[in-house]
Design an enzyme around this catalytic site. Sequence first.
Site, PDB file in Angstrom:
ATOM      1  N   ALA A 139      17.407 -42.868  33.846  1.00 42.10           N
ATOM      2  CA  ALA A 139      17.605 -42.215  34.797  1.00 42.10           C
ATOM      3  C   ALA A 139      17.036 -42.757  35.990  1.00 42.10           C
ATOM      4  O   ALA A 139      16.185 -43.565  36.007  1.00 42.10           O
ATOM      5  CB  ALA A 139      17.128 -40.705  34.547  1.00 42.10           C
ATOM      6  N   GLY A 184      17.486 -42.510  29.262  1.00 39.35           N
ATOM      7  CA  GLY A 184      18.971 -42.067  29.137  1.00 39.35           C
ATOM      8  C   GLY A 184      19.997 -43.373  28.838  1.00 39.35           C
ATOM      9  O   GLY A 184      20.928 -43.162  28.487  1.00 39.35           O
ATOM     10  N   GLU A 187      19.961 -42.966  25.063  1.00 38.00           N
ATOM     11  CA  GLU A 187      20.748 -41.963  24.891  1.00 38.00           C
ATOM     12  C   GLU A 187      22.265 -42.160  25.041  1.00 38.00           C
ATOM     13  O   GLU A 187      22.894 -41.680  23.972  1.00 38.00           O
ATOM     14  CB  GLU A 187      20.347 -40.744  25.579  1.00 38.00           C
ATOM     15  N   GLU A 207       9.922 -40.757  27.526  1.00 35.92           N
ATOM     16  CA  GLU A 207       9.882 -39.578  28.415  1.00 35.92           C
ATOM     17  C   GLU A 207       8.764 -38.800  28.401  1.00 35.92           C
ATOM     18  O   GLU A 207       8.349 -38.307  29.350  1.00 35.92           O
ATOM     19  CB  GLU A 207      11.151 -38.670  27.989  1.00 35.92           C
TER      20      GLU A 207
END
Length: 333
Positions: A139, A184, A187, A207
Amino acid sequence: MASLSRLQTIARSLKRNPLPHSPTKLFNPRETIRHASSSRAIASPRCFTSVPGNWQLQTRRTLILESATSASESVKLNRLSDSDSGIVEVCLDRPGAKNAIGRDMLRGLQNALEAVREDTSANVLMICSAVPRVFCAGADLKERKTMSPSEVQLFVNLLRLTFSSLEDLHIPTIAVIEGAALGGGLELALSCDLRICGDDAVLGLPETGLAIIPGAGGTQRLPRIVGKSLAKELIYTGRRVGGKDAKSMGLVNHSVASGEAHLKALEIARDINQKGPLALKMAKRAIDKGLELDMVSALEWEEDCYEQLLNTKDRLEGLAAFAEKRKPKYTGQ
């Protein structure tokens, strides 16, 4: 992008009224596949379990499309040609931020996935990076610092829905990982069917070190790929792993020499691209949904997926090509 208030309203509505799910209605695969095959939208069978499941897919797509109304400079869609026609690349290209996912990149991913979904000639998708030594750094934390808590929640919800849309895509998908795939970024790769990386790749979900958890599917997809215990270790510690370790734990399908991940992925994509397009879609449906069922129901699901291919022109072409000792010419019919 649609107005923030509109998206917040939708997000609050979905939170108050969760999307319906009816696992007890899962045991008539023949009817659900027939219903799916008559629908314009194509997705994995997780969204074909019942009428509410189809509504869930449509709601997901509506929410995504409402946030993806303008072009993106950080995501490029390339359709390969000639003998590679049918292979599509979604290329991340935000070098100044190491492909960190902000609003613009998210919008670009949404637009690209919708274009691929509507492209009947697409047989396999590769997600890669145009930025050297990085797949996706996760992110965009600089952008996130400017967001309110409600804006962060909305953005993460949209990111999760976008990755689910990628996972639901009707064709095989391959993540091509060189360098960092963190947060992310990992992911995103976990949402693909296959993952190919270079030996110097760095993969991880950091995270918890930021006092949050992976919020775009990482806590659910990682344990389904590497197992619960190992996934917990990786998420609890935020540990980063290299390409070879990622291969040994089953996190990626192949780890190759640095700089050669794209070549390996393209080799696999070309192999896939030669197969019957309808068979590929049905194979993906059979595998994805079958894993959610008990064995008896899964075998019934496989039977019905197979049945959908019996009267296709491609199946007859495959038999003819085999008998005539020639390469088949599939048309997706």
